[in-house]
Write an enzyme that holds these catalytic residues in place. Structure first.
Site, PDB file in Angstrom:
ATOM      1  N   LYS A 137       0.862  -1.180   0.000  1.00  0.00           N
ATOM      2  CA  LYS A 137       0.000   0.000   0.000  1.00  0.00           C
ATOM      3  C   LYS A 137       0.901   1.234   0.000  1.00  0.00           C
ATOM      4  CE  LYS A 137      -3.902   2.007   2.592  1.00  0.00           C
ATOM      5  NZ  LYS A 137      -4.838   1.811   3.721  1.00  0.00           N
TER       6      LYS A 137
ATOM      7  N   SER B  45      -9.796   1.870   2.831  1.00  0.00           N
ATOM      8  CA  SER B  45      -8.909   2.645   1.987  1.00  0.00           C
ATOM      9  C   SER B  45      -7.863   1.796   1.257  1.00  0.00           C
ATOM     10  CB  SER B  45      -8.182   3.685   2.838  1.00  0.00           C
ATOM     11  OG  SER B  45      -7.329   3.044   3.778  1.00  0.00           O
TER      12      SER B  45
ATOM     13  N   SER C 294     -10.077  -0.469   6.999  1.00  0.00           N
ATOM     14  CA  SER C 294      -9.450  -0.304   5.681  1.00  0.00           C
ATOM     15  C   SER C 294      -8.735  -1.528   5.134  1.00  0.00           C
ATOM     16  CB  SER C 294      -8.476   0.874   5.708  1.00  0.00           C
ATOM     17  OG  SER C 294      -9.199   2.078   5.705  1.00  0.00           O
TER      18      SER C 294
END
Lengths: 484, 488
Positions: A76, A151, A175
């Protein structure tokens, strides 16, 4: 090769069925072929990936044999990676090349893992649909008109489409778990303090926690064992020893007490999602688990408490983006105020601004007691609910998300509706306990996730329950047709 | 001061002390002063995305030392909070400080006033915080430079009660804090380098009333002299405002030494809302009883205790004792000198140290640690005065020689120059006889004068005799012999 789990690929490497370079090239090719339609990567690190893969192959020839040596994965873009742009999904950091390495990426690199690239995400991890990214929304591989969740939406989409065998994510209010659920992945948010936050760009420091997103519980166990551990650079990191999470995966579930909070099955939960979750619980019962009703009376307060605490911390955490030392700086600032105002209004997107404003308000003189302090008190109540519940049960089960993946744009104009989609995940972060998402069926062709929540440091138990479930079911093995 | 009978002055001080830790409070960067800009700033000090603070345990220990040194309550659980505001030399956009739960609670410091009386000043609290960087506004062609070497330097902010009633008391308090931090070894207290800075909160109220007036805060005063001048200037200004019927607005002001005036920077309305909240990156600091015991056991003798001991053990006066303990190095110098001179001579050592040595050092703008005359040398000199070897006049000659490095000890100088006082009465008598024989007219005049004028005329003979003896004749013996011979 891309249809195999991380564990299977690891065996392949050990048995010399493929090299790390071959694996890495294969996934890089898939990214090149498929990512234009998904937008799951912000940066693909082709060259350094091939270099690290060659390095891993060399280490293996020299006799090294770690389970992760030579396996590729995606990170990420919230984890700082030396010499590579680390954008956090924001224009503010579009030009930010990190001078240092995060603890999570460093640990995985030390284990010999190969970084394929940095995945798309909601800007500064603020969002539940991956639509707030400066780099554009990510598409859900199961239906490209729908969101992958957020997210960590880029990580979820990339693994779901098998552009990477696994990825890292972070979970501040769901997330990791929510995009995992919406994309048919297995993901775990560990106990707060289990995984070092050093080099993980802060959204809400008291809630942020990194974790793996992968195809199976076994893959998550492999990754989490390597990611976890005390880090003296993070004062909130815990000194608790890290077990080998793969060692307990096969434990039997006889006598396992599963708590079902009525608050997880009330109004707002889609019928199709509820059906899948209840079926999954029935499978666990068949494996020997016992179901017990538990009460989390303050669960409905988790949304308002979270949306005070997280923005409050964010408003302060994001103050460092001021155009002075790094990140976006406006052109030709007239004076200091102009520099601040324009750099920040140009650098941040709407959702980030909204949360900075909410958080600033909540901390302001005269409002602090009514908002921030009250929210912290509510947080304590929610924590106490979990502590009480875990006196009677080993794990708590329920849905991850009230619905399957929603359409792109469906909730962008209604932040409140978006926030309410986090109802089942937020409490876990507020309490600091571990939670995971496990594929448990499909509703209308879209994946549904089962949430398993455990007591502090019970990651091993959660992974064990998920693994036994995955041995009985095949949901987690499904791949969207276009990417098979 | 004409207003003095009409107004009471109320002063409280916030003293920022830079702690002498090796590294910064939340990072491993060194804290040394004067390095090239931005060479002592790490990722943490720069506020890079993703970095985290880790508390320096040594800073906590120093704060606890201070707390115990002022007899304060130690916060068993203290919490770091973020003070949020934007400034280019504040890299994170917030300063990590302590707010609701400081490490040091209520304590007190005793100050000695000019008349020797002791006044107790309350300390409200002292808390740990990080310093900001420095903005440099010159030499950048219209732009500002930022030096983050200082960012993250550990500070102890010591907040007093509004217990001081004039500028002199404020200075005495600041000096007492200065002495204390140096005794405790928690700061070098170097005000030129900013290791100790003062904010002075000043208000006035009609004499005899209770309620506080509106205060103004003079920021960043960096010398004792300026504390006094700035407060006096501010008080003058406030009196003038109120006496001419104007109101005082709460404000932050700066003192300008060039004009000896204070000037407002910002008023209360323009003040920041700092939005304090507990820093989620740091855990509460828990101080155990055992830790406090350990720190307590390691405390050195502190200025107040030393002052009391100097009075009881050495018989020093209030003023001398207070003067000597005001500086750790000076007190140490004094005690070493007393050891050399013998403790019976401590008062004489105090006199020589304060009036002679400090006078010379001040004139040369030197610190006691730079003194050309060592403590043992002063002690040796005083011992020779006490045993009658040196007259005070000869002693000054020897002192000068020591100051100029003309000999290793007083004894060596006395020996080399034959400066020994002559106390052999036969030898003195011979000199007296010689002088009287050569001054027949003066002797006659003396003998013809009445008692009241004789005393003055005696000085002539003493002067001649001392000259003849090259200053070495014991003055007391000279007097005795001379009177005997003249009196007949």
């Amino acid at each position: 090769m891309h249809r195999q789990t991380l564990a299977a690929l690891s065996r392949g490497l050990a048995e010399r069925r493929h090299s790390s370079v071959e694996l890495t090239r294969h996934f890089l090719d898939r990214i090149a072929a498929h990512d234009p339609g998904l937008n799951s990567f912000i940066t693909v690190t082709t060259e350094s990936a091939l270099t690290s893969a060659a390095e891993a192959d060399k280490r293996r020839s020299a006799g090294e044999a770690g389970p992760l040596l030579g396996l590729p994965l995606a990170h990420k873009d919230i984890f700082c990676t030396t010499g590579v742009r680390t954008s956090c999904g924001s224009r503010m950091l579009d030009n930010f090349v990190s001078p240092y390495e995060s603890a999570v990426t460093a640990r995985l690199a030390a284990a010999g893992m190969v970084m394929l690239g940095k995945t798309n995400m909601d800007e500064f991890a603020m969002g539940s649909s991956n639509e707030t990214s400066f780099y554009g929304p990510v598409k859900n591989p199961w239906d490209t008109t729908r969101v992958p969740g957020g997210s960590s939406g880029g990580s979820a989409a990339a693994v779901a489409a098998r552009l990477a065998p696994a990825a890292t994510g972070t979970d501040t209010g769901g997330s990791i778990r929510q995009p995992a659920a919406l994309c048919n992945l297995t993901g775990i948010k560990p106990t707060y303090g289990r995984v070092s936050r050093w080099g993980m760009i802060a959204y809400a420091s008291s809630l942020d926690q990194g974790g793996p997103m992968a195809q199976t519980a076994e893959d998550c166990a492999l990754l989490l064992s390597a990611m976890s551990g005390h880090d003296p650079r993070d004062s909130t990191s815990l000194a608790e020893p890290v077990p080998d999470y793969t060692a307990t995966l096969g434990d039997g579930l006889q006598g396992l007490r599963i708590g079902l909070p009525k608050q997880f099955f009330g109004a707002g939960l889609d019928a199709g999602t509820e059906r899948c979750v209840r079926e999954a619980i029935a499978v666990l019962e068949k494996l020997g688990a016992r179901v017990i009703d538990v009460d989390l009376p303050n669960l409905d307060l988790s949304v308002p408490a979270y949306y005070v605490i997280a923005p409050a911390e964010a408003s302060s955490n994001l103050s460092r983006y001021d155009g002075v030392r790094f990140g976006h700086r406006c052109a030709n600032p007239q004076d200091l105020t102009d520099l601040y105002e324009r750099s920040r209004s140009e650098g941040f997107g709407a959702e980030v601004k909204r949360r900075i404003l909410v958080g600033t308000y909540a901390l302001s003189a005269g409002y602090y007691d009514a908002y921030y302090l009250k929210a912290q008190q509510v947080r304590r109540l929610i924590r106490d609910d979990f502590v009480r519940a875990f006196r009677d049960v080993d794990v708590i089960a329920g849905p991850v998300s009230p619905t399957t993946a929603f359409r792109l744009g469906e909730k962008t104009s209604d932040p409140l509706a978006m926030y309410l989609a986090d109802i089942y995940t937020l409490a876990v972060n507020l309490a600091g306990v571990p939670g995971m998402s496990v594929p448990c069926g499909f509703d209308g062709g879209l994946p549904v996730g089962l949430q398993l929540i455990g007591n502090y440091f019970s990651e091993g138990k959660l992974l064990n329950v998920a693994h036994r479930y995955q041995q009985e079911t095949g949901w987690h093995t499904r791949i969207p047709e276009a990417y098979a | 001061m004409s207003w003095a009978s009409d107004w009471d002055v109320v002063i409280g001080l916030e003293v920022h002390v830079q702690l002498a830790t090796q590294s910064k409070i939340f990072s491993g960067s060194p804290t040394a002063f004067g390095a090239e800009p931005n060479t002592q700033a790490s990722l943490v000090d720069l506020g890079m995305p993703g970095v985290l603070p880790v508390l320096n345990a040594e800073a906590v220990k120093m704060a606890v030392r201070f707390g115990l040194g002022i007899d304060a309550e130690i916060g068993r659980k203290s919490v770091f909070a973020r003070k949020n505001y934007f400034y280019p030399d504040l890299p994170k956009g917030y300063q990590i400080s302590q707010y609701e739960l400081p490490i040091v609670g209520k304590g007190h410091v005793d100050i000695t006033l000019d008349d020797g009386t002791v006044k107790r000043i309350g300390v409200t609290r002292a808390h740990l915080e990080e310093d900001a960087g420095k903005s440099l506004h010159e030499d950048f062609q219209g732009m500002s430079g930022i030096d983050l070497n200082r960012a993250g330097t550990p500070l102890l902010e010591i907040v007093s009660e509004p217990d001081m009633r004039n500028a002199k008391e404020a200075v005495a308090y600041a000096r007492a804090i200065h002495a204390l931090i140096r005794y405790l070894g928690i700061s070098d207290g170097n005000m030129n380098e900013g290791s100790m800075r003062c904010d002075c909160n000043v208000s006035i109220r009609p004499k005899g009333t209770e309620a506080f007036g509106t205060r103004r805060e003079i920021k960043n005063v960096n010398s004792f002299r300026f504390i006094e001048k700035a407060i006096n200037a501010e008080v003058e200004w406030q009196v003038e405002q109120l006496e001419s019927g104007r109101k005082i607005q709460q404000a932050t002001v700066l003192y300008d030494p060039a004009t000896n005036t204070t000037r407002a920077m910002r008023t209360k309305e323009e003040a920041n809302d700092y939005r304090y909240f507990p820093d989620p990156d740091l855990l509460p600091v828990v101080v155990s009883e055992a830790f406090i015991e350990e720190v307590l056991r390691a405390l050195p003798e502190l200025p107040e205790a030393k002052r009391a001991r100097f009075i009881s053990e050495f018989g020093l006066g209030d003023y001398d004792a207070a003067r000597l303990v005001g500086d750790k190095d000076l007190a140490q110098f004094f005690e070493t000198a007393v050891q050399a001179a013998g403790s019976a001579n401590a008062k004489l050592v105090a006199n020589w140290t304060i009036s002679e040595l400090l006078g010379r050092l001040n004139a040369d703008e030197k610190e006691i640690t730079d003194s050309p005359v060592a403590a043992g040398q002063i002690g040796g000199l005083v011992a020779r005065i006490a045993d009658g070897t040196l007259s005070s006049k000869l002693a000054k000659t020897v002192f000068d020689a020591l100051w100029n490095g003309e000999g290793p000890t007083a004894d060596a100088i006395i020996e080399a120059r034959g400066l020994k006082q002559v106390s052999d009465s036969g030898a003195i008598e011979a000199i007296v006889d010689k002088v009287l024989a050569a001054s027949a007219a003066q002797v006659e005049d003396y003998r013809a004068s009445d008692e009241s004028k004789r005393k003055k005329k005696l000085g002539f003979f003493v002067g001649q005799i001392m000259k003849e003896s090259q200053g070495k004749a014991n003055p007391q013996q000279v007097n005795e012999i001379l009177l005997r011979k003249l009196g007949g």
